[in-house]
Design an enzyme around this catalytic site. Structure first.
Site, PDB file in Angstrom:
ATOM      1  N   CYS A   1       0.820  -1.214   0.000  1.00  0.00           N
ATOM      2  CA  CYS A   1       0.000   0.000   0.000  1.00  0.00           C
ATOM      3  C   CYS A   1       0.856   1.266   0.000  1.00  0.00           C
ATOM      4  CB  CYS A   1      -0.865   0.027   1.245  1.00  0.00           C
ATOM      5  SG  CYS A   1      -1.940  -1.396   1.377  1.00  0.00           S
TER       6      CYS A   1
ATOM      7  N   ARG B   1       5.165  -0.182  -6.235  1.00  0.00           N
ATOM      8  CA  ARG B   1       5.170  -0.951  -4.996  1.00  0.00           C
ATOM      9  C   ARG B   1       4.229  -2.157  -5.065  1.00  0.00           C
ATOM     10  NH1 ARG B   1       6.548   2.601  -0.396  1.00  0.00           N
ATOM     11  NH2 ARG B   1       5.146   1.395   0.888  1.00  0.00           N
TER      12      ARG B   1
ATOM     13  N   TRP C   1      -2.868  -2.777  -1.579  1.00  0.00           N
ATOM     14  CA  TRP C   1      -2.413  -4.140  -1.891  1.00  0.00           C
ATOM     15  C   TRP C   1      -3.131  -5.008  -0.876  1.00  0.00           C
ATOM     16  CZ3 TRP C   1       0.763  -8.044   0.336  1.00  0.00           C
ATOM     17  CH2 TRP C   1       1.333  -8.940  -0.576  1.00  0.00           C
TER      18      TRP C   1
ATOM     19  N   ASN D   1      -1.818   2.608   5.804  1.00  0.00           N
ATOM     20  CA  ASN D   1      -0.874   1.532   5.497  1.00  0.00           C
ATOM     21  C   ASN D   1      -0.590   0.800   6.797  1.00  0.00           C
ATOM     22  OD1 ASN D   1      -0.635   2.518   2.939  1.00  0.00           O
ATOM     23  ND2 ASN D   1       1.528   3.083   3.089  1.00  0.00           N
ATOM     24  N   GLY D   2      -0.422  -0.524   6.726  1.00  0.00           N
ATOM     25  CA  GLY D   2      -0.087  -1.291   7.926  1.00  0.00           C
ATOM     26  C   GLY D   2      -1.205  -2.243   8.280  1.00  0.00           C
TER      27      GLY D   2
ATOM     28  N   GLU E   1      19.588 -16.315  -6.299  1.00  0.00           N
ATOM     29  CA  GLU E   1      19.086 -15.046  -6.835  1.00  0.00           C
ATOM     30  C   GLU E   1      18.604 -15.224  -8.280  1.00  0.00           C
ATOM     31  OE1 GLU E   1      18.115 -12.510  -5.531  1.00  0.00           O
ATOM     32  OE2 GLU E   1      18.133 -10.930  -7.024  1.00  0.00           O
TER      33      GLU E   1
ATOM     34  N   GLU F   1       9.983 -14.868 -10.176  1.00  0.00           N
ATOM     35  CA  GLU F   1       9.115 -13.728  -9.880  1.00  0.00           C
ATOM     36  C   GLU F   1       8.631 -12.987 -11.117  1.00  0.00           C
ATOM     37  OE1 GLU F   1      12.755 -10.962  -8.175  1.00  0.00           O
ATOM     38  OE2 GLU F   1      10.788 -10.673  -7.350  1.00  0.00           O
TER      39      GLU F   1
ATOM     40  N   HIS G   1      21.390 -35.218  -3.894  1.00  0.00           N
ATOM     41  CA  HIS G   1      20.722 -35.694  -2.673  1.00  0.00           C
ATOM     42  C   HIS G   1      19.199 -35.659  -2.793  1.00  0.00           C
ATOM     43  CE1 HIS G   1      24.439 -36.214  -0.530  1.00  0.00           C
ATOM     44  NE2 HIS G   1      24.820 -34.993  -0.896  1.00  0.00           N
TER      45      HIS G   1
ATOM     46  N   LYS H   1       6.756  -4.113  -4.001  1.00  0.00           N
ATOM     47  CA  LYS H   1       8.153  -3.689  -3.964  1.00  0.00           C
ATOM     48  C   LYS H   1       8.699  -3.689  -2.549  1.00  0.00           C
ATOM     49  CE  LYS H   1      12.003  -2.086  -5.541  1.00  0.00           C
ATOM     50  NZ  LYS H   1      12.892  -3.114  -6.117  1.00  0.00           N
TER      51      LYS H   1
HETATM   52  C1  F6R Z   1      13.202  -9.807  -5.333  1.00  0.00           C
HETATM   53  C2  F6R Z   1      12.966  -8.779  -4.347  1.00  0.00           C
HETATM   54  C3  F6R Z   1      12.582  -9.187  -2.971  1.00  0.00           C
HETATM   55  C4  F6R Z   1      13.251  -8.277  -1.951  1.00  0.00           C
HETATM   56  C5  F6R Z   1      12.734  -8.580  -0.533  1.00  0.00           C
HETATM   57  C6  F6R Z   1      13.450  -7.748   0.505  1.00  0.00           C
HETATM   58  O1  F6R Z   1      13.518  -9.250  -6.565  1.00  0.00           O
HETATM   59  O2  F6R Z   1      13.081  -7.623  -4.626  1.00  0.00           O
HETATM   60  O3  F6R Z   1      12.889 -10.519  -2.717  1.00  0.00           O
HETATM   61  O4  F6R Z   1      14.634  -8.470  -2.013  1.00  0.00           O
HETATM   62  O5  F6R Z   1      11.361  -8.323  -0.474  1.00  0.00           O
HETATM   63  O6  F6R Z   1      13.313  -6.396   0.210  1.00  0.00           O
HETATM   64  P1  F6R Z   1      14.284  -5.321   0.858  1.00  0.00           P
HETATM   65  O7  F6R Z   1      15.647  -5.580   0.306  1.00  0.00           O
HETATM   66  O8  F6R Z   1      13.726  -4.002   0.458  1.00  0.00           O
HETATM   67  O9  F6R Z   1      14.251  -5.556   2.338  1.00  0.00           O
END
Ligand code: F6R
Length: 576
Positions: free
Chosen positions: A2, A27, A73, A99-100, A451, A458, A474, A571
């Site tokens: 949000c 976001r 969201w 938000n929250g 990664e 994603e 394994h 985000k």
């Molecule tokens: C993947 C991605 C997420 C963030 C995770 C932590 O591309 O962006 O996995 O890495 O939500 O976010 P931060 O780094 O902002 O704490």
């Protein structure tokens, strides 16, 4: 997740709010709405993209100099117009964006029902609007103080009161909220949503409430006026544009050499930053965790001790072993990830010294930790992080100290070369038929493998597994069949023999191996390979991840995915 935007000033607030909502889109959200103050408060809401909200506003224009807006969201209740913010009090006196999470929502609903008010939505946020009207006796700041004292959980609130149509009220607890000053006064959960003319900001602290007028703001703590420090904003998201790139993800990938160079040269750090203490734990979520994991060998070499790496959400519920004299480094691109902030608080309770590595100087994480080191990636708009990851690896390289200084200095140039090598991955979507894809590596390459798999999952929605190369045999090897794509990352010459064995094991079962390596020997053993420049094996994830980002991007592009805003993702994940 949000987002909140509010504006009061000498011009129509609607375009400011709409631009702010657009800047908050990255976001992740599923509905959006605005409320404009006037003789009465008018709300306009819409499910889906901001463009459908704009269409509604074109059909029935609303004008006013003071308003609040929200991108939602969904957590409590489906994404419907009824659940969309702003929520109104039953008497039409207050409009609220939130938000929250209000944790005592059930009790509060019972309380407002006793007062004869039936909530209309499924959200935990609506209750705040009704409480405000119950707590109101002519002074909105006092009403807000009373109402927030009843709330448990986390909240950033933006409030309009019909009796004061030029003012916005705000309250903050464990969810970020900023006030911006320029041509008018702005409220936002995210600096990137503020208008360009905002030249100073106030970062509200937990427990503070505020009254915003077109000329500035007054901040209160427990009902008493307190000072309100104004600082220069470090990011301006409205300035972020695609600059000719089709997607922010691609643009941000290409920004990596510069972002790494800024991170290692323009230091933005607290006073005591450095590795210290008798033990070290690295903590993060998602890509930040992967960056930490990829640097475990580096930090073990630097400290001469074993280093723990923990997922924030797991650390929180691990045994509360006292850790006095130990250090905990918390990584977060946004600095607002709820699990990571909670882990920082928990680490402090256990006795760790805490150090934040984050891309946002004025973030909750920098304020929660004893000390901080900022990456200088610049605003990251794509939901899938790219430069956030590589600058975190560079920052950990800085922390590792002088032994690694020359290897760290080489990273921007090597990232540039990796970007060039990745051009070879254009139009590679054809490799993938939707079946599972493996990414395997050892040491730093294991962090990069995790990664790479996360990036592919994603944004392309193709199942992907990041695995320590030695673990394949394994169990997971049962999934390898003819044509299964396996990305083998090998940047450490000491591991060439072992890696050749893993590659042969996969190929024997029909797997199709794509090498990401600086070793011609490994490349020759693979079906095809992306050649990386030679890189220090303990910092290599900052370079080897670049072709993996590009691969995910090209596959998602081929599948027609919404690359910058993948489904279900946000985000900045501000709920635990
Ligand atoms: C993947 C991605 C997420 C963030 C995770 C932590 O591309 O962006 O996995 O890495 O939500 O976010 P931060 O780094 O902002 O704490």
């Amino acid at each position: 997740m949000c987002g909140i935007i509010g504006f009061t000033g000498g011009r129509n607030a609607v375009p400011v709010l709409i631009d702010g909502l657009k800047a908050l889109e990255y976001r992740g959200y599923d509905s959006a709405g605005i409320a404009i103050a006037g003789e009465k408060i008018t709300t306009v809401k819409s499910v889906g993209r901001i463009s459908s909200l704009e269409k509604k506003l074109e059909a029935a224009p609303v004008v006013g100099c003071c308003g609040i807006g929200h991108t939602r969201w969904a957590t409590h209740g489906c994404p419907t117009e009824g659940n969309c913010h702003p929520h109104m009090s039953a008497d039409g006196k207050f409009a609220v964006v939130h938000n929250g999470i209000i944790e005592n929502d059930k009790e509060l609903r019972a309380l407002i029902r006793e007062a004869g008010i039936e909530p209309k939505s499924d959200t935990d946020s609506e209750v705040v609007a009704h409480l405000l009207s119950l707590d109101y006796d002519g002074d909105p700041v006092e009403a807000l103080c009373r109402t927030v004292s009843r709330l448990k959980g986390s909240f950033a609130l933006g409030v309009l009161c019909a009796d004061r149509p030029d003012e916005i009220y705000a309250a903050k607890m464990r969810s970020p909220l900023l006030i911006g000053y320029g041509d008018g006064t702005c409220l936002s959960s995210d600096g990137t949503a503020m208008p360009r003319d905002i030249n100073e900001i106030t970062v509200l602290a937990d427990g503070q409430t505020a009254r915003l007028t077109k000329d500035g703001a007054t901040v209160y703590f427990r009902g008493k006026q307190v000072g309100c420090e104004r600082i220069k904003p470090t990011v301006s998201g409205r300035a972020a544009s695609l600059s000719g790139y089709p997607h922010f993800m691609l643009k941000e990938m290409y920004e990596q050499p510069e972002a790494i160079a800024r991170t290692i040269s323009t230091e933005c750090r607290g006073k005591r930053t450095g590795l210290k203490g008798t033990g070290l734990t690295l903590i993060g979520c998602g890509s930040s965790y992967n960056a930490a994991l990829s640097c475990r060998p580096l930090l073990e070499r630097a400290t001469g001790r074993s280093v723990e790496v923990a997922l924030a959400g797991e650390f929180l519920y691990s045994e509360r072993v006292p850790a006095y004299g130990k250090q905990c480094v918390l990584l977060s691109q946004s600095g607002e990830t709820a699990d990571t902030i909670a882990a920082a608080e928990e680490a402090a309770r256990r006795g760790y010294g805490t150090l934040a590595i984050t891309n946002v100087h004025a973030s909750t994480l920098t304020r929660t930790c004893d000390d901080y080191l900022c990456t200088r990636a610049g605003p990251e708009i794509s939901v899938a992080t790219t430069k956030g990851f590589t600058t975190q690896v560079a920052a950990l390289g800085l922390l590792a100290g002088s032994e690694f200084a020359s290897a760290v200095r080489e990273l921007p140039g090597l990232a540039e070369k990796a970007l060039q090598a990745s051009e070879g991955l254009k139009n590679t979507a054809g490799y993938f038929d939707g079946g599972c894809v493996f990414f395997m590596g050892r040491g730093a390459d294991y962090g990069a493998a995790l990664e790479g798999a996360l990036k592919l999952k994603e944004i392309s929605y193709i199942p992907a597994i990041g695995i320590a190369a030695g673990e394949l045999k394994h169990g997971s090897i049962s999934l390898i069949e003819k044509g299964t794509p396996v990305i083998a990352i090998c940047t450490d010459d000491r591991l060439i023999g072992k890696s050749l064995l893993s590659i042969a094991t996969v190929k024997t079962r029909g797997g199709y191996v794509i090498g990401v390596t600086s070793s011609p020997e490994i490349a020759a053993a693979c079906d095809e390979a992306i050649m990386l420049p030679p890189v220090h094996p303990m910092l290599s994830a900052a370079v080897s991840v670049i072709p993996l980002q590009r691969l995910a991007y090209e596959v998602a592009l081929g599948l027609g995915r919404d690359i910058d805003k993948p489904r279900n993702l946000a985000k900045s994940v501000t709920v635990e």
